[in-house]
Enzyme design. Structure first.
Site, PDB file in Angstrom:
ATOM      1  N   CYS A   1      37.004 117.376  17.189  1.00  0.00           N
ATOM      2  CA  CYS A   1      36.663 117.718  18.356  1.00  0.00           C
ATOM      3  C   CYS A   1      37.122 118.023  18.989  1.00  0.00           C
ATOM      4  O   CYS A   1      36.625 119.181  20.038  1.00  0.00           O
ATOM      5  CB  CYS A   1      34.620 116.289  18.157  1.00  0.00           C
ATOM      6  SG  CYS A   1      34.659 116.100  16.999  1.00  0.00           S
TER       7      CYS A   1
ATOM      8  N   CYS B   1      38.326 122.206  20.620  1.00  0.00           N
ATOM      9  CA  CYS B   1      37.038 122.971  21.370  1.00  0.00           C
ATOM     10  C   CYS B   1      36.904 121.967  22.792  1.00  0.00           C
ATOM     11  O   CYS B   1      37.109 122.789  23.629  1.00  0.00           O
ATOM     12  CB  CYS B   1      36.237 123.081  21.195  1.00  0.00           C
ATOM     13  SG  CYS B   1      36.707 124.622  19.316  1.00  0.00           S
TER      14      CYS B   1
ATOM     15  N   ARG C   1      23.451 118.582  15.930  1.00  0.00           N
ATOM     16  CA  ARG C   1      24.784 119.061  16.604  1.00  0.00           C
ATOM     17  C   ARG C   1      25.760 118.547  16.258  1.00  0.00           C
ATOM     18  O   ARG C   1      26.963 119.759  16.304  1.00  0.00           O
ATOM     19  CB  ARG C   1      24.378 118.752  18.050  1.00  0.00           C
ATOM     20  CG  ARG C   1      25.438 119.135  19.067  1.00  0.00           C
ATOM     21  CD  ARG C   1      25.559 120.610  19.808  1.00  0.00           C
ATOM     22  NE  ARG C   1      26.135 121.233  18.505  1.00  0.00           N
ATOM     23  CZ  ARG C   1      26.907 122.053  18.392  1.00  0.00           C
ATOM     24  NH1 ARG C   1      26.529 123.571  19.000  1.00  0.00           N
ATOM     25  NH2 ARG C   1      27.939 123.249  17.501  1.00  0.00           N
TER      26      ARG C   1
ATOM     27  N   CYS D   1      28.804 120.767  14.102  1.00  0.00           N
ATOM     28  CA  CYS D   1      30.469 121.660  14.381  1.00  0.00           C
ATOM     29  C   CYS D   1      31.039 120.714  13.500  1.00  0.00           C
ATOM     30  O   CYS D   1      31.942 121.192  13.116  1.00  0.00           O
ATOM     31  CB  CYS D   1      30.064 119.998  15.860  1.00  0.00           C
ATOM     32  SG  CYS D   1      30.229 121.389  17.529  1.00  0.00           S
TER      33      CYS D   1
END
Lengths: 212, 268
Positions: B177, B180, B225, B229
């Site tokens: 995660c 980014c 979400r 991802c």
């Protein structure tokens, strides 16, 4: 007396062990394993970290860069595993390279084994002047070859830059351990032929990367 | 007269075009997002969710009005702003969606596997009941301060594990995660990436989910979400309501504490 002491010690050890378990909760690796399921081409073995991934994750979570010795060891191992092109030709067709740079497909659980993977270079880098939709996680590569004085990639004078660029694409960690850039060659994301096309995009003087 | 009006309209629109050209792409996207704020289709989801919440349903023919979301049975206002949190009855930390499913199982008698089999609608399809209910629950926390608790040991453990999962690099792309979302001012293509390790961007991001995604014509939940991802990270599929998802939401929520809920929002 001696027996009693041993028992007390054992009891204390059990309590300490118990407390340790209580305070830590389930281990993060167990939690991760229990939380994902394989889907399509994305199998569960993707959750098994390589030594490099593990070292980088720990450094990131601690908010500290890798220690210099570990970084150097990982960089050397990555560099040693870089595989140069079998026929010695490093550059392909920049037009194909541009398509690869634009495509973000490949290796997701909704892709198939037949999906042609892209490099998605524009997600993180500026490349040509015409494409204004580019990210900034990596540095701008606009004028990449020109700025490095590559007038003719076949000229022996360009050999060093050509080899470095190939190595960076093959395994970015060869030059910077824990780089955010994927290992396009080492991890088998792009084929050798595709890598050559991306090389041409970066280094061919006719490529839009190197023209004004 | 008509021609005059036409000419004036042309002049105005030309002036508008040149003003647009002077704007950065990021500003233009921000303007576009702002223009979407008025009339969020997620309002309809929230209204449908409210009706579902209050209706006697399921094998036990019960409503969800007795569901305890952490503020006592039946208290919905502000609950989503204080989740994930530890629930003694389940002896676990639960996020909004986990707690909702827990209530649908315990109060209404639905089967957990049936509820979790297809929690997300396909693009352009009718929202799932879960999506409508989730939209309703977040809507009831609009404007409330984010206050994700860390008092219970299991809440602290969830936060700590969530942090490790946030930085967990794996898969063929070596992404986590954090690849980014741990630096300021980063973009993928033209998409801004919030630095979720910092308070202000974490607050803005946490406050805005769930959201109606215009490009997908659907309300996307916080669980979705994270699931998406991980797809982009090239990981296997994140299971709905998995412990890792709850831990990550706890990590993000605690980082966002003090912010103000604004969900369901609308995104492109």
């Amino acid at each position: 007396m001696k027996t009693n002491n041993t028992l007390i010690l054992l009891g204390a050890a059990a309590i300490v062990a118990g407390c340790a378990t209580m305070s830590a909760g389930p281990d993060v690796t167990e939690v991760i394993k229990a939380s994902f399921q394989e889907r399509g081409i994305a199998k569960l073995d993707r959750l098994e970290q390589t030594p490099l991934q593990k070292a980088c994750s720990q450094a990131d979570a601690a908010g500290k860069p890798l220690d210099a010795a570990t970084a150097s060891r990982l960089e050397q191992a990555a560099l040693a595993a870089v595989k140069p092109p079998a026929d010695g030709t490093y550059l392909g067709d920049w037009k194909e390279g541009e398509k690869i740079a634009q495509s973000g497909r490949g290796l997701q659980f909704n892709d198939t084994a037949q999906t042609v993977a892209g490099g998605n270079c524009y997600a993180c880098h500026q490349l040509s002047k015409a494409e204004i939709s580019f990210g900034n996680i990596g540095p701008s590569l606009y004028q990449y070859g020109k700025q490095r004085g590559v007038a003719n990639p076949a000229d022996p004078a360009s050999a060093e830059i050509v080899k470095y660029t190939w190595g960076k694409l093959w395994n970015s960690h060869a030059y910077r351990a824990c780089s955010p850039m994927p290992r396009f060659g080492d991890a088998g994301i792009l084929t050798e032929v595709q890598l050559k096309h991306v090389m041409a995009l970066l280094l061919d003087p006719q490529s839009p990367v190197n023209t004004p | 007269m008509k021609w005059l009006a036409y000419g004036a309209a042309c002049a105005v629109s030309l002036a508008g075009a040149s003003a647009l050209a002077q704007k950065s792409a990021a500003d233009a996207i921000a303007d576009y997002r702002a223009s979407l704020q008025d009339g969020n289709p997620a309002d309809l989801n929230a209204a449908r969710g409210a009706a579902l919440w209050n209706k006697a349903r399921g094998p036990k023919n019960a409503s969800l009005q007795g569901c305890d979301l952490g503020k006592g049975p039946g208290v919905v206002a502000g609950a989503a702003a204080s989740l994930p949190r530890y629930f003694a009855d389940a002896d676990a930390v639960m996020d909004v969606e986990s707690r909702l499913v827990h209530c649908m199982v315990t109060l209404q008698g639905f089967k957990r596997e049936e509820l979790t089999a297809k929690p997300y609608s396909s693009d352009g399809q009718k929202a799932t009941e879960i999506e409508d209910l989730v939209a309703f629950l977040y809507d009831e926390s609009r404007g409330m301060p984010i206050a994700v608790p860390t008092g219970h040991p299991k809440e602290q453990q969830a936060y700590q594990r969530g942090k490790q999962i946030f930085f967990f690099r794996a898969g063929p792309y070596d992404f986590s995660c954090a690849s980014c979302h741990s630096a300021d001012g980063q973009r993928i293509r033209l998409q801004d990436l919030p630095n979720l390790t910092k308070t202000a961007p974490a607050q803005a991001a946490f406050a805005a989910w769930p959201a109606y995604r215009v490009s997908q014509g659907a309300v996307r939940t916080m669980q979705w979400r994270l699931y998406d991802c991980f797809r982009q990270q090239r990981m296997p599929e994140l299971k709905y309501l998995s412990p890792a998802s709850v831990d990550l939401i706890a990590f993000l929520g605690v980082n966002a504490n003090g912010g103000k809920m604004a969900a369901p929002s609308i995104k492109r």
